[in-house]
Scaffold this active site. Structure first.
Site, PDB file in Angstrom:
ATOM      1  N   ARG A  64       0.853  -1.198   0.000  1.00  0.00           N
ATOM      2  CA  ARG A  64       0.000   0.000   0.000  1.00  0.00           C
ATOM      3  C   ARG A  64       0.881   1.237   0.000  1.00  0.00           C
ATOM      4  NH1 ARG A  64       1.747   1.742   4.116  1.00  0.00           N
ATOM      5  NH2 ARG A  64       0.630   3.684   3.821  1.00  0.00           N
ATOM      6  N   ALA A  66       1.140   5.156  -2.226  1.00  0.00           N
ATOM      7  CA  ALA A  66       1.129   5.460  -3.664  1.00  0.00           C
ATOM      8  C   ALA A  66       2.383   5.011  -4.430  1.00  0.00           C
ATOM      9  CB  ALA A  66       0.878   6.949  -3.861  1.00  0.00           C
ATOM     10  N   ARG A  98      -7.013  -0.472  -7.025  1.00  0.00           N
ATOM     11  CA  ARG A  98      -7.333   0.651  -6.126  1.00  0.00           C
ATOM     12  C   ARG A  98      -7.382   1.905  -7.007  1.00  0.00           C
ATOM     13  NH1 ARG A  98      -4.322   1.295  -0.617  1.00  0.00           N
ATOM     14  NH2 ARG A  98      -6.319   2.240  -0.059  1.00  0.00           N
ATOM     15  N   ASP A 272      -1.760  10.659  -2.568  1.00  0.00           N
ATOM     16  CA  ASP A 272      -2.101   9.563  -3.476  1.00  0.00           C
ATOM     17  C   ASP A 272      -2.349  10.054  -4.897  1.00  0.00           C
ATOM     18  OD1 ASP A 272      -2.812   8.403  -0.668  1.00  0.00           O
ATOM     19  OD2 ASP A 272      -2.574   6.737  -2.068  1.00  0.00           O
ATOM     20  N   ASN A 282      -5.226  12.400  -0.136  1.00  0.00           N
ATOM     21  CA  ASN A 282      -4.356  11.603   0.735  1.00  0.00           C
ATOM     22  C   ASN A 282      -5.247  10.910   1.760  1.00  0.00           C
ATOM     23  OD1 ASN A 282      -1.664  10.754   1.510  1.00  0.00           O
ATOM     24  ND2 ASN A 282      -1.949  11.942   3.359  1.00  0.00           N
ATOM     25  N   LYS A 283      -4.626  10.104   2.603  1.00  0.00           N
ATOM     26  CA  LYS A 283      -5.367   9.315   3.582  1.00  0.00           C
ATOM     27  C   LYS A 283      -6.403  10.148   4.315  1.00  0.00           C
ATOM     28  CE  LYS A 283      -5.251   5.842   4.243  1.00  0.00           C
ATOM     29  NZ  LYS A 283      -6.257   4.951   3.571  1.00  0.00           N
TER      30      LYS A 283
HETATM   31  C1  LIG Z   1       3.810   8.229   0.063  1.00  0.00           C
HETATM   32  S1  LIG Z   1       2.541   7.526   0.599  1.00  0.00           S
HETATM   33  C2  LIG Z   1       1.258   8.684   0.330  1.00  0.00           C
HETATM   34  C3  LIG Z   1      -0.033   8.028   0.480  1.00  0.00           C
HETATM   35  O1  LIG Z   1      -0.093   6.912  -0.348  1.00  0.00           O
HETATM   36  C4  LIG Z   1      -0.314   7.665   1.938  1.00  0.00           C
HETATM   37  O2  LIG Z   1      -0.290   8.823   2.714  1.00  0.00           O
HETATM   38  C5  LIG Z   1      -1.653   7.027   1.993  1.00  0.00           C
HETATM   39  O3  LIG Z   1      -2.652   7.707   2.063  1.00  0.00           O
HETATM   40  C6  LIG Z   1      -1.710   5.558   1.855  1.00  0.00           C
HETATM   41  O4  LIG Z   1      -3.009   5.080   1.967  1.00  0.00           O
HETATM   42  P1  LIG Z   1      -3.232   3.502   1.996  1.00  0.00           P
HETATM   43  O5  LIG Z   1      -4.735   3.351   1.998  1.00  0.00           O
HETATM   44  O6  LIG Z   1      -2.589   2.983   3.221  1.00  0.00           O
HETATM   45  O7  LIG Z   1      -2.633   2.955   0.729  1.00  0.00           O
END
Ligand SMILES: CSC[C@@H](O)[C@@H](O)C(=O)COP(=O)(O)O
Length: 394
Positions: A64, A66, A98, A272, A282-283
């Site tokens: 997981r 990005a 995803r 993301d 982002n998350k």
């Molecule tokens: C460099 S990682 C940036 C994002 O991918 C990260 O902050 C994130 O939101 C990841 O979400 P996830 O659902 O765990 O894949």
């Protein structure tokens, strides 16, 4: 760079965290992932022998974040080619596993493009040898092999580039932190997980915090637990502990009181997908942090490689936000705590049949972002023009 040097570079994982690697045992090539759903309880491997197993690993967050989703997608195409799957069919399934992280589809398309170019090139060479070719089946095998090799080379190149991008983002981010917070002794707040687990290198936002730590400039890393799947508690805390950083875990809803106590000097997050206008997906939980940061006059920095900027997505409203299953909210589960019984295998914390709102991401508008830090430089203020200029440079 010679092929063996490129391979050595991607086979040596950042900080000894074996996030993703390609292996070629006698039974056939495999993609080996560090199973992030098992951390921090155990460092277990998840071995993908075919594209469907990788699609499942992506959906369930075994892998997981990005940048590494892009790398995984590219290796997935190489795996499909090497194992004799329909490459285009596998590419579609991988790219759709995803929807929000643009890097996934980009990584898939890059390897798929390399595969098709090599296929066309090898086929035209074979055709030019004419009808006298003795063994047409052998020729077809050679063409397929050349295409599979090209897809793997594309995946390895992406893996290597991402590792290099991590270091360059950290360097640009350090310079920016030096300007914004001249006193040093930073107290940085981060959300989700953005370290070596999401990257070919040391990651994005976490790599910057880590670089500050390495230079003695980090006083504390505040780690949001990141409900519902606890990427902060399970993964960022694990990476911070391994790196010997001073860190403190907080529940997501404790962030407000931390800001109001004046305990946060800057917020660092990853992304993301960054739309052309600078909106940042982002998350989920990132947007409220940006609002808090603005209210409290705290810099809000997004650290992401250029591959996360998507010129084809015009604005925040156009970003598809992945909606995930209700049980991730209505149950709690942890690899170390165990727990069983509910539909998702966790312990239920809500009445049976409770509906849940569970977007995996939220979108922060560009006006709340102090700067976007990429390997090509810093964009601040965040405008469509500045982003477009930056993308033109890479
Ligand atoms: C460099 S990682 C940036 C994002 O991918 C990260 O902050 C994130 O939101 C990841 O979400 P996830 O659902 O765990 O894949």
């Amino acid at each position: 760079m010679a092929d063996h040097e490129a391979r050595a570079q991607v086979d040596a994982p950042a900080d000894g965290i074996p996030t993703i690697r390609w292996e070629e045992p006698p039974e056939g090539p495999v993609l080996v992932l560090l199973d992030q759903t098992r951390l921090p309880a155990e460092e277990a491997e998840y071995v993908c022998t075919d594209p469907p197993s990788l699609v499942e690993a992506i959906r369930t967050l075994v892998v997981r974040g990005a940048p590494v989703l892009g790398i995984a997608g590219a290796y997935g195409v190489a795996l499909a080619a090497a194992r004799g799957f329909d490459v285009d069919e596998a590419a579609e399934a991988l790219a759709a596993a995803r929807p929000t992280a643009v890097n996934l589809a980009r990584g898939v398309r890059r390897a798929q493009g390399a595969y098709h170019r090599a296929l066309a090139g090898a086929a035209s060479v074979a055709a030019s040898t004419g009808p006298d070719a003795e063994d047409s089946a052998g020729t077809a095998d050679q063409v397929a092999l050349a295409a599979a090799v090209a897809a793997l080379a594309a995946a390895r190149a992406l893996h290597r580039e991402d590792a290099q991008a991590s270091d360059r983002m950290a360097a640009h981010g350090l310079a920016l932190l030096g300007e914004l917070l001249p006193g040093g002794g930073h107290r940085l707040l981060t959300h989700c997980n953005t370290g070596a687990l999401v990257s070919g290198g040391r990651g994005t936002a976490f790599a910057l915090a880590r670089a500050a730590h390495d230079r003695g400039q980090l006083r504390r890393l505040w780690v949001d637990e990141t409900r519902p799947l606890l990427q902060g508690a399970r993964l960022t805390a694990w990476e911070a502990a391994r790196a010997g950083m001073a860190y403190t875990l907080l529940t997501d809803n404790a962030a407000g009181s931390l800001f109001s106590a004046g305990e946060v000097d800057a917020v660092l997050v990853g992304a993301d997908r960054i739309a052309a206008d600078g909106s940042v997906a982002n998350k989920v939980g990132t947007y409220p942090l940006a609002v808090l940061a603005r209210y409290h006059h705290v810099p809000f920095l997004v650290v992401a490689p250029v591959t996360t900027i998507d010129p084809d997505t015009p604005d925040g409203a156009s970003i598809e936000v992945e909606q995930r299953a209700a049980h991730e909210v209505t149950e709690v589960t942890s690899p170390s705590a165990g727990g069983a019984g509910g539909p998702g295998g966790g312990m239920s914390v809500a009445p049976l049949g409770t509906q849940a709102y569970n977007p995996a991401f939220d979108v922060t508008p560009p006006e709340l972002v102090t700067a976007i830090v990429t390997e090509e430089g810093v964009v601040s203020p965040v405008t469509a023009e500045a982003l477009s200029e930056l993308c033109g440079r890479s």
